[in-house]
Motif scaffolding. Structure first.
Motif, PDB file in Angstrom:
ATOM      1  N   PHE A  69       5.760  -6.987   6.822  1.00  0.00           N
ATOM      2  CA  PHE A  69       6.338  -7.019   5.476  1.00  0.00           C
ATOM      3  C   PHE A  69       5.264  -7.288   4.430  1.00  0.00           C
ATOM      4  O   PHE A  69       5.239  -6.664   3.360  1.00  0.00           O
ATOM      5  CB  PHE A  69       7.419  -8.103   5.428  1.00  0.00           C
ATOM      6  CG  PHE A  69       8.053  -8.295   4.075  1.00  0.00           C
ATOM      7  CD1 PHE A  69       9.063  -7.447   3.644  1.00  0.00           C
ATOM      8  CD2 PHE A  69       7.639  -9.331   3.249  1.00  0.00           C
ATOM      9  CE1 PHE A  69       9.650  -7.628   2.394  1.00  0.00           C
ATOM     10  CE2 PHE A  69       8.217  -9.515   2.001  1.00  0.00           C
ATOM     11  CZ  PHE A  69       9.236  -8.669   1.570  1.00  0.00           C
ATOM     12  N   GLN A  70       4.386  -8.214   4.745  1.00  0.00           N
ATOM     13  CA  GLN A  70       3.296  -8.567   3.824  1.00  0.00           C
ATOM     14  C   GLN A  70       2.328  -7.415   3.617  1.00  0.00           C
ATOM     15  O   GLN A  70       1.922  -7.113   2.479  1.00  0.00           O
ATOM     16  CB  GLN A  70       2.563  -9.799   4.351  1.00  0.00           C
ATOM     17  CG  GLN A  70       1.309 -10.183   3.598  1.00  0.00           C
ATOM     18  CD  GLN A  70       0.058  -9.910   4.418  1.00  0.00           C
ATOM     19  OE1 GLN A  70      -0.846  -9.180   3.993  1.00  0.00           O
ATOM     20  NE2 GLN A  70       0.007 -10.498   5.612  1.00  0.00           N
ATOM     21  N   LEU A  71       1.926  -6.760   4.699  1.00  0.00           N
ATOM     22  CA  LEU A  71       0.962  -5.663   4.601  1.00  0.00           C
ATOM     23  C   LEU A  71       1.521  -4.503   3.767  1.00  0.00           C
ATOM     24  O   LEU A  71       0.803  -3.921   2.944  1.00  0.00           O
ATOM     25  CB  LEU A  71       0.589  -5.169   5.997  1.00  0.00           C
ATOM     26  CG  LEU A  71      -0.384  -6.043   6.790  1.00  0.00           C
ATOM     27  CD1 LEU A  71      -0.480  -5.562   8.228  1.00  0.00           C
ATOM     28  CD2 LEU A  71      -1.768  -6.028   6.136  1.00  0.00           C
ATOM     29  N   ILE A  72       2.785  -4.194   3.973  1.00  0.00           N
ATOM     30  CA  ILE A  72       3.412  -3.094   3.227  1.00  0.00           C
ATOM     31  C   ILE A  72       3.451  -3.410   1.738  1.00  0.00           C
ATOM     32  O   ILE A  72       3.057  -2.589   0.896  1.00  0.00           O
ATOM     33  CB  ILE A  72       4.834  -2.821   3.755  1.00  0.00           C
ATOM     34  CG1 ILE A  72       4.779  -2.281   5.185  1.00  0.00           C
ATOM     35  CG2 ILE A  72       5.574  -1.837   2.843  1.00  0.00           C
ATOM     36  CD1 ILE A  72       6.141  -2.146   5.833  1.00  0.00           C
ATOM     37  N   LEU A 106      -6.762  -2.547   9.083  1.00  0.00           N
ATOM     38  CA  LEU A 106      -8.025  -2.615   9.816  1.00  0.00           C
ATOM     39  C   LEU A 106      -8.816  -3.842   9.420  1.00  0.00           C
ATOM     40  O   LEU A 106      -9.399  -4.532  10.275  1.00  0.00           O
ATOM     41  CB  LEU A 106      -8.839  -1.341   9.550  1.00  0.00           C
ATOM     42  CG  LEU A 106     -10.192  -1.232  10.269  1.00  0.00           C
ATOM     43  CD1 LEU A 106      -9.994  -1.237  11.779  1.00  0.00           C
ATOM     44  CD2 LEU A 106     -10.921   0.039   9.832  1.00  0.00           C
ATOM     45  N   PHE A 107      -8.826  -4.132   8.132  1.00  0.00           N
ATOM     46  CA  PHE A 107      -9.559  -5.285   7.628  1.00  0.00           C
ATOM     47  C   PHE A 107      -9.020  -6.595   8.201  1.00  0.00           C
ATOM     48  O   PHE A 107      -9.782  -7.464   8.635  1.00  0.00           O
ATOM     49  CB  PHE A 107      -9.484  -5.307   6.101  1.00  0.00           C
ATOM     50  CG  PHE A 107     -10.152  -6.494   5.470  1.00  0.00           C
ATOM     51  CD1 PHE A 107     -11.535  -6.537   5.319  1.00  0.00           C
ATOM     52  CD2 PHE A 107      -9.405  -7.572   5.019  1.00  0.00           C
ATOM     53  CE1 PHE A 107     -12.151  -7.628   4.745  1.00  0.00           C
ATOM     54  CE2 PHE A 107     -10.004  -8.673   4.443  1.00  0.00           C
ATOM     55  CZ  PHE A 107     -11.387  -8.699   4.301  1.00  0.00           C
ATOM     56  N   GLU A 108      -7.687  -6.738   8.204  1.00  0.00           N
ATOM     57  CA  GLU A 108      -7.085  -7.968   8.713  1.00  0.00           C
ATOM     58  C   GLU A 108      -7.333  -8.138  10.215  1.00  0.00           C
ATOM     59  O   GLU A 108      -7.581  -9.254  10.686  1.00  0.00           O
ATOM     60  CB  GLU A 108      -5.578  -7.963   8.431  1.00  0.00           C
ATOM     61  CG  GLU A 108      -5.217  -8.201   6.978  1.00  0.00           C
ATOM     62  CD  GLU A 108      -5.615  -9.585   6.505  1.00  0.00           C
ATOM     63  OE1 GLU A 108      -5.543 -10.539   7.309  1.00  0.00           O
ATOM     64  OE2 GLU A 108      -6.028  -9.715   5.336  1.00  0.00           O
ATOM     65  N   ILE A 109      -7.268  -7.045  10.969  1.00  0.00           N
ATOM     66  CA  ILE A 109      -7.504  -7.124  12.415  1.00  0.00           C
ATOM     67  C   ILE A 109      -8.950  -7.525  12.697  1.00  0.00           C
ATOM     68  O   ILE A 109      -9.214  -8.425  13.510  1.00  0.00           O
ATOM     69  CB  ILE A 109      -7.182  -5.778  13.090  1.00  0.00           C
ATOM     70  CG1 ILE A 109      -5.680  -5.517  13.041  1.00  0.00           C
ATOM     71  CG2 ILE A 109      -7.664  -5.776  14.546  1.00  0.00           C
ATOM     72  CD1 ILE A 109      -5.275  -4.170  13.592  1.00  0.00           C
TER      73      ILE A 109
END
Length: 218
Positions: A69-72, A106-109
């Motif tokens: 939800f946050q990423l979207i 990608l950045f968060e991972i």
């Protein structure tokens, strides 16, 4: 009378994105009702972090749903901010949105893997796990503000800079509360690993903000 050409921008894909994110949020509330209630009062009561900060905390389905939800909503919010402040239009808005979403994912991972790796190298796995869960929990909570801001920017006051500034203020406030609570709850551990904590802030917290700020400026 001469016909006047009027360009109509389709909001279909934005509506679908917002609807999908709302479904994800509703699913989290339906499957984890008690946890959701504790999550909603997170900035005012740290009960959520205290109760659910345990082994497997980052792989819990509720945490995963709220992170989606946050990423979207973060991706859509950054897209709308860039479109409003920089006044850039594109024929491929959906493609730009998915580019932002893919970049953030990608950045968060990569960031999480680097943090976990650093914790393993310096034998601070517990501290790093606490930092990650605390930080992402408050960021997930601030995505509720992003969701509301996205609705306002799309359907009520398109291009409203005031909405953007108010949303930024609320997002920073929520995450700031989480940061200070984290320091307060782990001050002894942080002091004993102060150098590592400073390196963590500079490399993995401040640097990303500078990169995002530079992107929005350019």
């Amino acid at each position: 009378m001469e016909p006047i050409s009027k360009t109509v921008v389709s909001l279909d894909w934005i509506t679908l994105v917002l609807f999908f994110s709302l479904v994800v949020l509703a699913l989290g509330k339906y499957l984890f009702q008690n946890r959701f209630l504790n999550f909603m009062i997170l900035p005012f009561n740290n009960k959520y972090v205290v109760l659910y900060n345990k082994k497997g905390r980052l792989l819990n389905w509720f945490h995963i749903l709220l992170t989606v939800f946050q990423l979207i909503n973060l991706s859509l919010f950054l897209f709308l901010v860039h479109q409003t402040l920089v006044a850039v239009t594109s024929d491929d808005d959906l493609l730009v949105f998915f580019f932002v979403l893919g970049f953030l994912l990608l950045f968060e991972i990569l960031k999480m893997l680097l943090q976990l790796g650093k914790g393993y190298v310096f034998n601070t796995q517990g501290l790093v796990a606490d930092l990650l869960f605390n930080k992402t929990s408050y960021l997930n909570h601030s995505s509720l503000v992003m969701f509301v801001a996205n609705i306002v920017l799309v359907y009520i006051f398109p291009g409203s800079k005031i909405t953007i500034y108010v949303a930024f203020l609320l997002i920073i406030s929520i995450n700031g509360i989480g940061f200070f609570k984290l320091i307060k709850n782990h001050q002894k551990v942080i002091i004993s690993h102060f150098l590592y904590f400073i390196l963590y802030l500079c490399a993995l917290e401040i640097a990303p903000l500078v990169i995002v700020g530079s992107y929005l400026k350019d």
